[in-house]
Design a protein around this motif. Structure first.
Motif, PDB file in Angstrom:
ATOM      1  N   MET A   1       0.841  -1.186   0.000  1.00  0.00           N
ATOM      2  CA  MET A   1       0.000   0.000   0.000  1.00  0.00           C
ATOM      3  C   MET A   1       0.881   1.241   0.000  1.00  0.00           C
ATOM      4  SD  MET A   1      -3.189   1.030   2.492  1.00  0.00           S
ATOM      5  CE  MET A   1      -2.251   0.958   4.019  1.00  0.00           C
ATOM      6  N   ARG A  10       1.956   9.369  -5.249  1.00  0.00           N
ATOM      7  CA  ARG A  10       1.380   8.024  -5.084  1.00  0.00           C
ATOM      8  C   ARG A  10       1.381   7.277  -6.410  1.00  0.00           C
ATOM      9  NH1 ARG A  10      -2.851  10.698  -2.487  1.00  0.00           N
ATOM     10  NH2 ARG A  10      -4.303  10.061  -4.131  1.00  0.00           N
ATOM     11  N   VAL A  26      -1.962  -2.930  -3.579  1.00  0.00           N
ATOM     12  CA  VAL A  26      -3.334  -3.329  -3.256  1.00  0.00           C
ATOM     13  C   VAL A  26      -4.209  -2.139  -2.875  1.00  0.00           C
ATOM     14  CG1 VAL A  26      -2.695  -5.664  -2.569  1.00  0.00           C
ATOM     15  CG2 VAL A  26      -2.700  -3.821  -0.861  1.00  0.00           C
ATOM     16  N   ALA A  27      -3.577  -0.999  -2.539  1.00  0.00           N
ATOM     17  CA  ALA A  27      -4.362   0.174  -2.165  1.00  0.00           C
ATOM     18  C   ALA A  27      -3.461   1.403  -2.132  1.00  0.00           C
ATOM     19  CB  ALA A  27      -5.028  -0.016  -0.807  1.00  0.00           C
ATOM     20  N   GLU A  28      -4.102   2.574  -2.255  1.00  0.00           N
ATOM     21  CA  GLU A  28      -3.418   3.854  -2.094  1.00  0.00           C
ATOM     22  C   GLU A  28      -4.214   4.682  -1.095  1.00  0.00           C
ATOM     23  OE1 GLU A  28      -2.566   5.925  -5.748  1.00  0.00           O
ATOM     24  OE2 GLU A  28      -2.289   4.048  -6.856  1.00  0.00           O
ATOM     25  N   ALA A  29      -3.510   5.429  -0.255  1.00  0.00           N
ATOM     26  CA  ALA A  29      -4.172   6.258   0.756  1.00  0.00           C
ATOM     27  C   ALA A  29      -3.558   7.650   0.750  1.00  0.00           C
ATOM     28  CB  ALA A  29      -4.036   5.631   2.139  1.00  0.00           C
ATOM     29  N   GLN A  34      -6.902   7.129   6.441  1.00  0.00           N
ATOM     30  CA  GLN A  34      -7.342   6.275   5.343  1.00  0.00           C
ATOM     31  C   GLN A  34      -6.453   5.045   5.239  1.00  0.00           C
ATOM     32  OE1 GLN A  34      -7.050   7.936   1.346  1.00  0.00           O
ATOM     33  NE2 GLN A  34      -8.866   6.803   0.684  1.00  0.00           N
ATOM     34  N   LEU A  38      -7.863   1.280   5.318  1.00  0.00           N
ATOM     35  CA  LEU A  38      -7.674   0.394   4.172  1.00  0.00           C
ATOM     36  C   LEU A  38      -6.839  -0.831   4.535  1.00  0.00           C
ATOM     37  CD1 LEU A  38      -7.054   2.971   1.281  1.00  0.00           C
ATOM     38  CD2 LEU A  38      -9.038   1.476   1.596  1.00  0.00           C
ATOM     39  N   GLU A  41      -8.772  -3.632   5.610  1.00  0.00           N
ATOM     40  CA  GLU A  41      -9.582  -4.243   4.561  1.00  0.00           C
ATOM     41  C   GLU A  41      -8.757  -5.103   3.607  1.00  0.00           C
ATOM     42  OE1 GLU A  41     -11.570  -1.087   2.551  1.00  0.00           O
ATOM     43  OE2 GLU A  41     -12.655  -0.387   4.326  1.00  0.00           O
ATOM     44  N   VAL A  42      -7.562  -4.615   3.225  1.00  0.00           N
ATOM     45  CA  VAL A  42      -6.792  -5.294   2.176  1.00  0.00           C
ATOM     46  C   VAL A  42      -5.554  -6.022   2.686  1.00  0.00           C
ATOM     47  CG1 VAL A  42      -7.611  -3.655   0.448  1.00  0.00           C
ATOM     48  CG2 VAL A  42      -5.451  -3.215   1.623  1.00  0.00           C
TER      49      VAL A  42
END
Length: 221
Positions: A1, A10, A26-29, A34, A38, A41-42
């Motif tokens: 992430m 990002r 898997v994700a960016e915040a 955040q 996240l 969750e991931v």
């Protein structure tokens, strides 16, 4: 992430990571809050964490992320701090909060990728020169640990701790001591257990705090 308040930054880090066959974002915040949400969750293995962000900063987020494992993964993510060292006075605290290491934001792509893989493998990512500057700048603000901690170590474990604090890898320590990397790994694991430390980052900080290692100055520093 990837966690950074600047969308362009990002996207740049994500592009570098996603171009590798063995890595995936898997994700960016955009801020710490955040990121914490996240992560639950991931369940990322590694978090690239900026420090200075509006709202919840990277230091607070790092502490929260490393304090408790995610429900699905059962293990807390490893946090790799990305910083502009000369401006971020929170890096030392971030390491104490549970970060597994740090890189400068102007690191080369291959250095970033190597850092991610090192941290994912359970090791710490420490640039020796920057580590010396870090400890030199912030050691005076840290509470002094009990020097009696070192009495639990064997002479060889103490020697290994000194070399770890100098930023040497297991292979380099093995060459210096004339032993196998497996033996060095056993010594590292033993001293971490005896000292109640999580990883090489905490071992490095403790070694400097106890005076077992000293910052080495160069003309550039």
């Amino acid at each position: 992430m990837v966690v950074d308040d600047q969308a362009v930054v990002r996207a740049g880090f994500a592009a570098i990571v996603d171009a590798e066959p063995d890595l995936h974002v898997v994700a960016e915040a955009q801020d710490g809050a955040q990121a914490v949400r996240l992560a639950r969750e991931v369940s990322p293995d590694v978090v690239l964490m900026d420090i200075r962000m509006p709202g919840m900063d990277g230091l607070t987020a790092t502490r929260l992320l490393t304090a408790e494992p995610t429900e699905s993964a059962g293990a807390a993510p490893r946090v790799l701090v990305l910083t502009t060292f000369d401006q971020d006075a929170y890096v030392h605290d971030a390491l104490r909060a549970g970060a597994s290491g740090f890189l400068l934001k102007d690191a080369l792509p291959e250095e970033l990728l190597a850092g991610i893989r090192v941290v994912a493998s359970g090791e710490a990512m420490l640039a020796p020169t920057v580590t010396r500057r870090l400890i030199d700048a912030f050691a005076d603000t840290a509470p002094a640990p009990d020097p009696e901690l070192l009495t639990s170590l064997t002479p060889r474990e103490r020697e290994v701790l000194t070399l770890v604090a100098a930023g040497h890898t297991n292979a380099e320590i093995a060459d210096a001591l004339g032993v196998t990397t497996g033996t060095v790994k056993s010594h590292v694991n033993a001293l971490l257990g005896k000292l109640g430390l999580r990883d090489r980052v905490q071992a490095t900080i403790l070694a400097y705090d106890l005076g077992l290692a000293r910052p080495r100055r160069t003309h550039r520093e």
